[in-house]
Write a protein that holds these residues in place. Structure first.
Motif, PDB file in Angstrom:
ATOM      1  N   ARG A  71      65.775  64.383  42.008  1.00  0.00           N
ATOM      2  CA  ARG A  71      65.923  65.559  43.389  1.00  0.00           C
ATOM      3  C   ARG A  71      66.740  66.342  43.507  1.00  0.00           C
ATOM      4  NH1 ARG A  71      64.244  64.109  48.557  1.00  0.00           N
ATOM      5  NH2 ARG A  71      65.992  64.906  49.202  1.00  0.00           N
ATOM      6  N   VAL A  72      67.240  67.413  43.833  1.00  0.00           N
ATOM      7  CA  VAL A  72      68.469  68.166  44.383  1.00  0.00           C
ATOM      8  C   VAL A  72      68.334  69.095  45.230  1.00  0.00           C
ATOM      9  CG1 VAL A  72      69.980  67.433  42.413  1.00  0.00           C
ATOM     10  CG2 VAL A  72      69.042  69.683  42.180  1.00  0.00           C
ATOM     11  N   ASP A  73      69.496  69.474  46.191  1.00  0.00           N
ATOM     12  CA  ASP A  73      68.463  70.686  47.690  1.00  0.00           C
ATOM     13  C   ASP A  73      70.334  71.322  47.518  1.00  0.00           C
ATOM     14  OD1 ASP A  73      68.952  68.862  49.561  1.00  0.00           O
ATOM     15  OD2 ASP A  73      68.074  67.578  49.074  1.00  0.00           O
ATOM     16  N   TRP A  74      70.657  72.349  48.574  1.00  0.00           N
ATOM     17  CA  TRP A  74      71.563  72.767  49.266  1.00  0.00           C
ATOM     18  C   TRP A  74      70.686  72.323  50.964  1.00  0.00           C
ATOM     19  CZ3 TRP A  74      75.710  72.553  47.933  1.00  0.00           C
ATOM     20  CH2 TRP A  74      76.021  73.203  46.559  1.00  0.00           C
ATOM     21  N   TYR A  75      70.051  71.604  51.406  1.00  0.00           N
ATOM     22  CA  TYR A  75      69.606  71.527  52.702  1.00  0.00           C
ATOM     23  C   TYR A  75      70.196  70.166  53.333  1.00  0.00           C
ATOM     24  CZ  TYR A  75      65.840  73.975  49.878  1.00  0.00           C
ATOM     25  OH  TYR A  75      65.049  75.140  49.431  1.00  0.00           O
ATOM     26  N   VAL A 117      63.181  74.622  40.179  1.00  0.00           N
ATOM     27  CA  VAL A 117      63.553  74.760  40.969  1.00  0.00           C
ATOM     28  C   VAL A 117      62.970  76.209  41.280  1.00  0.00           C
ATOM     29  CG1 VAL A 117      65.775  75.000  39.382  1.00  0.00           C
ATOM     30  CG2 VAL A 117      64.197  77.164  39.104  1.00  0.00           C
ATOM     31  N   ALA A 118      63.558  76.619  42.985  1.00  0.00           N
ATOM     32  CA  ALA A 118      63.135  77.444  43.876  1.00  0.00           C
ATOM     33  C   ALA A 118      64.113  77.248  44.750  1.00  0.00           C
ATOM     34  CB  ALA A 118      61.904  76.658  44.754  1.00  0.00           C
ATOM     35  N   ASN A 119      64.341  78.854  45.734  1.00  0.00           N
ATOM     36  CA  ASN A 119      64.700  79.600  46.638  1.00  0.00           C
ATOM     37  C   ASN A 119      63.479  79.180  47.818  1.00  0.00           C
ATOM     38  OD1 ASN A 119      65.966  80.652  48.696  1.00  0.00           O
ATOM     39  ND2 ASN A 119      67.207  82.379  47.125  1.00  0.00           N
ATOM     40  N   HIS A 120      63.849  78.129  48.555  1.00  0.00           N
ATOM     41  CA  HIS A 120      62.785  78.163  49.595  1.00  0.00           C
ATOM     42  C   HIS A 120      63.460  78.678  51.024  1.00  0.00           C
ATOM     43  CE1 HIS A 120      59.921  75.954  47.670  1.00  0.00           C
ATOM     44  NE2 HIS A 120      61.142  74.873  47.133  1.00  0.00           N
ATOM     45  N   ALA A 121      65.053  78.423  51.602  1.00  0.00           N
ATOM     46  CA  ALA A 121      65.199  78.882  52.824  1.00  0.00           C
ATOM     47  C   ALA A 121      66.940  79.853  52.360  1.00  0.00           C
ATOM     48  CB  ALA A 121      66.226  77.225  52.907  1.00  0.00           C
ATOM     49  N   ASN A 122      67.033  81.051  51.496  1.00  0.00           N
ATOM     50  CA  ASN A 122      67.981  81.820  51.424  1.00  0.00           C
ATOM     51  C   ASN A 122      67.464  82.953  50.693  1.00  0.00           C
ATOM     52  OD1 ASN A 122      70.215  79.760  52.464  1.00  0.00           O
ATOM     53  ND2 ASN A 122      68.875  78.565  50.890  1.00  0.00           N
ATOM     54  N   PRO A 123      66.450  83.701  51.501  1.00  0.00           N
ATOM     55  CA  PRO A 123      66.154  84.527  50.813  1.00  0.00           C
ATOM     56  C   PRO A 123      66.781  85.400  50.559  1.00  0.00           C
ATOM     57  CG  PRO A 123      65.019  84.786  52.382  1.00  0.00           C
ATOM     58  CD  PRO A 123      66.086  83.683  52.325  1.00  0.00           C
ATOM     59  N   ASP A 124      67.525  85.902  50.940  1.00  0.00           N
ATOM     60  CA  ASP A 124      68.812  87.323  50.986  1.00  0.00           C
ATOM     61  C   ASP A 124      70.296  86.729  49.958  1.00  0.00           C
ATOM     62  OD1 ASP A 124      67.668  88.423  53.310  1.00  0.00           O
ATOM     63  OD2 ASP A 124      69.062  87.209  54.737  1.00  0.00           O
ATOM     64  N   ASP A 125      69.449  85.406  49.020  1.00  0.00           N
ATOM     65  CA  ASP A 125      70.374  84.953  47.836  1.00  0.00           C
ATOM     66  C   ASP A 125      69.610  84.840  47.187  1.00  0.00           C
ATOM     67  OD1 ASP A 125      72.963  84.979  49.700  1.00  0.00           O
ATOM     68  OD2 ASP A 125      72.422  83.781  50.268  1.00  0.00           O
ATOM     69  N   PRO A 126      69.065  85.890  46.268  1.00  0.00           N
ATOM     70  CA  PRO A 126      68.438  85.497  44.997  1.00  0.00           C
ATOM     71  C   PRO A 126      68.743  85.318  43.901  1.00  0.00           C
ATOM     72  CG  PRO A 126      68.662  88.439  45.502  1.00  0.00           C
ATOM     73  CD  PRO A 126      69.354  87.338  46.842  1.00  0.00           C
ATOM     74  N   GLY A 127      69.873  84.939  43.668  1.00  0.00           N
ATOM     75  CA  GLY A 127      70.827  83.944  42.300  1.00  0.00           C
ATOM     76  C   GLY A 127      71.038  82.394  43.043  1.00  0.00           C
ATOM     77  N   LEU A 128      70.670  82.396  44.340  1.00  0.00           N
ATOM     78  CA  LEU A 128      70.147  80.591  44.810  1.00  0.00           C
ATOM     79  C   LEU A 128      69.293  80.053  44.663  1.00  0.00           C
ATOM     80  CD1 LEU A 128      72.583  78.275  45.800  1.00  0.00           C
ATOM     81  CD2 LEU A 128      71.686  79.365  48.351  1.00  0.00           C
ATOM     82  N   GLN A 129      69.975  78.745  43.713  1.00  0.00           N
ATOM     83  CA  GLN A 129      68.608  77.778  43.578  1.00  0.00           C
ATOM     84  C   GLN A 129      68.436  76.290  44.223  1.00  0.00           C
ATOM     85  OE1 GLN A 129      68.071  76.843  39.374  1.00  0.00           O
ATOM     86  NE2 GLN A 129      67.736  79.133  39.121  1.00  0.00           N
ATOM     87  N   ASP A 130      68.107  76.755  45.485  1.00  0.00           N
ATOM     88  CA  ASP A 130      68.585  76.031  46.324  1.00  0.00           C
ATOM     89  C   ASP A 130      67.612  74.703  46.630  1.00  0.00           C
ATOM     90  OD1 ASP A 130      66.308  76.413  47.828  1.00  0.00           O
ATOM     91  OD2 ASP A 130      66.986  77.926  49.417  1.00  0.00           O
ATOM     92  N   PHE A 131      66.283  73.781  45.763  1.00  0.00           N
ATOM     93  CA  PHE A 131      66.451  73.243  44.977  1.00  0.00           C
ATOM     94  C   PHE A 131      65.793  73.131  43.944  1.00  0.00           C
ATOM     95  CE2 PHE A 131      61.979  70.993  44.843  1.00  0.00           C
ATOM     96  CZ  PHE A 131      62.523  69.802  45.406  1.00  0.00           C
ATOM     97  N   GLY A 132      65.668  71.591  42.847  1.00  0.00           N
ATOM     98  CA  GLY A 132      65.584  70.967  41.826  1.00  0.00           C
ATOM     99  C   GLY A 132      64.921  70.084  42.056  1.00  0.00           C
TER     100      GLY A 132
END
Length: 335
Positions: free
Chosen positions: A232-236, A203-218
């Protein structure tokens, strides 16, 4: 006798489809209960203007329903489902059905004690007609034995409409436990696997550094005794896409393959539910919008006859077990 249900918790918009599809089966909704005024509430009331809102959870649970639909905040779903089962209800819950292994253990114990059904509405399979057609084709042997699945679950962030809990890891459960549970369900189902090993989880947070609790990729890799898969899942999802995500599933068989373009075809075909079939005799794209959604009728049958035609209880448990294992592995901890 007409099946009666109540809706408990309106914190996720999936409650719309859960309610609509049970009503389409002739079931009767006795009303709903939710805490406060979550964002999906207005849309639910617009769709169901004549439904009663219960003042308390206890009132909803004592209304005489057979089935409870649960779509509250993910971290709270297990406790609400358990309370519903302990008061005589079968349960259809939104995914993820739970967010911790302790919650899953408590659900298993409650099911064993009460004999109630705990079913997760994996909407990326159960609310997508092209998946229904793919299932029929696989059962017919159209692509031989399925030995690999590739499941892609991109989603649009829609930041402005997201509640606070959406950005809180402990509340939504992590991107793999949440979104990727869909693809784990599809892997087990289409490969006919009762169990699997998680061989990769990230998992990672590549694009939303101001939301540290969000995992935007997995991502996850799975392997069973006779098949393997990648997720592969994401919020992009980009703004130009005309819907919330270009969800796809590819089933690789020993005699061909099927690709599902579930919600949109970026190649230009209109509408949803595009199924690509390639085997020794056919190479075509099929409009599968009319293939139907049998899960809801099957669940109603299971409630009436205490059968497991919609989904076995063991399968439901296993999907969440693997999703929680993958989440723990990705975060570097033990499940």
């Amino acid at each position: 006798m007409t099946l009666a249900f109540v809706a408990l918790g309106l914190d996720h918009r999936h409650i719309y489809g859960m309610t609509e599809n049970m009503l389409a089966q002739g079931a009767r909704c006795l009303g709903y209960w939710t805490e406060g005024a979550p964002q999906p509430l207005d849309g639910y009331v617009r769709r169901n203007p004549d439904l009663r809102r219960f003042d308390t959870l206890d009132a909803a649970l004592s209304a005489g329903a057979d089935l409870a639909l649960v779509s509250c905040v993910p971290a709270d779903r297990a406790a609400l489902a358990i309370k519903a089962m302990q008061t005589g209800h079968d349960v259809m819950t939104d995914k993820p059905g739970c967010t911790t292994m302790d919650q899953l253990a408590a659900i298993r114990a409650c099911v064993a004690e009460t004999g109630r059904i705990w079913s997760i509405n994996f909407s990326e399979r159960f609310e997508v007609p092209c998946v229904t057609l793919a299932d029929a084709l696989v059962q017919e042997g159209a692509i031989g034995r399925v030995v690999h699945t590739t499941g892609l679950g991109p989603h649009r962030l829609n930041r402005a409409t997201r509640p606070e809990w959406f950005f809180q890891r402990e509340r939504y459960g992590g991107v793999l436990a949440d979104i990727a549970s869909h693809q784990i369900d599809q892997f087990l189902h289409f490969t006919g696997s009762d169990d699997a090993q998680v061989t990769l989880a990230h998992v990672a947070n590549h694009a939303n550094p101001d939301d540290p609790g969000l995992q935007d990729f997995g991502e996850i890799a799975l392997r069973s005794a006779h098949a393997s898969g990648y997720i592969r899942v994401d919020w992009y999802t980009p703004d130009a896409l005309p819907n919330w995500g270009d969800g796809r599933l590819t089933l690789l068989g020993t005699d061909g393959y099927i690709e599902l373009r579930k919600y949109v075809d970026v190649a230009g075909r209109d509408g949803t539910d595009h199924l690509v079939l390639v085997n020794g005799a056919r190479c075509e794209t099929i409009d599968a919008r009319d293939a139907g959604l049998p899960y809801f009728a099957r669940l109603a049958h299971d409630i009436a006859h205490r059968t497991e035609t919609a989904m076995t209880q063991a399968h439901c448990f296993k999907v969440m077990e693997l999703a929680l294992q993958a989440q723990a592995m990705a975060e570097g901890r033990r499940a």
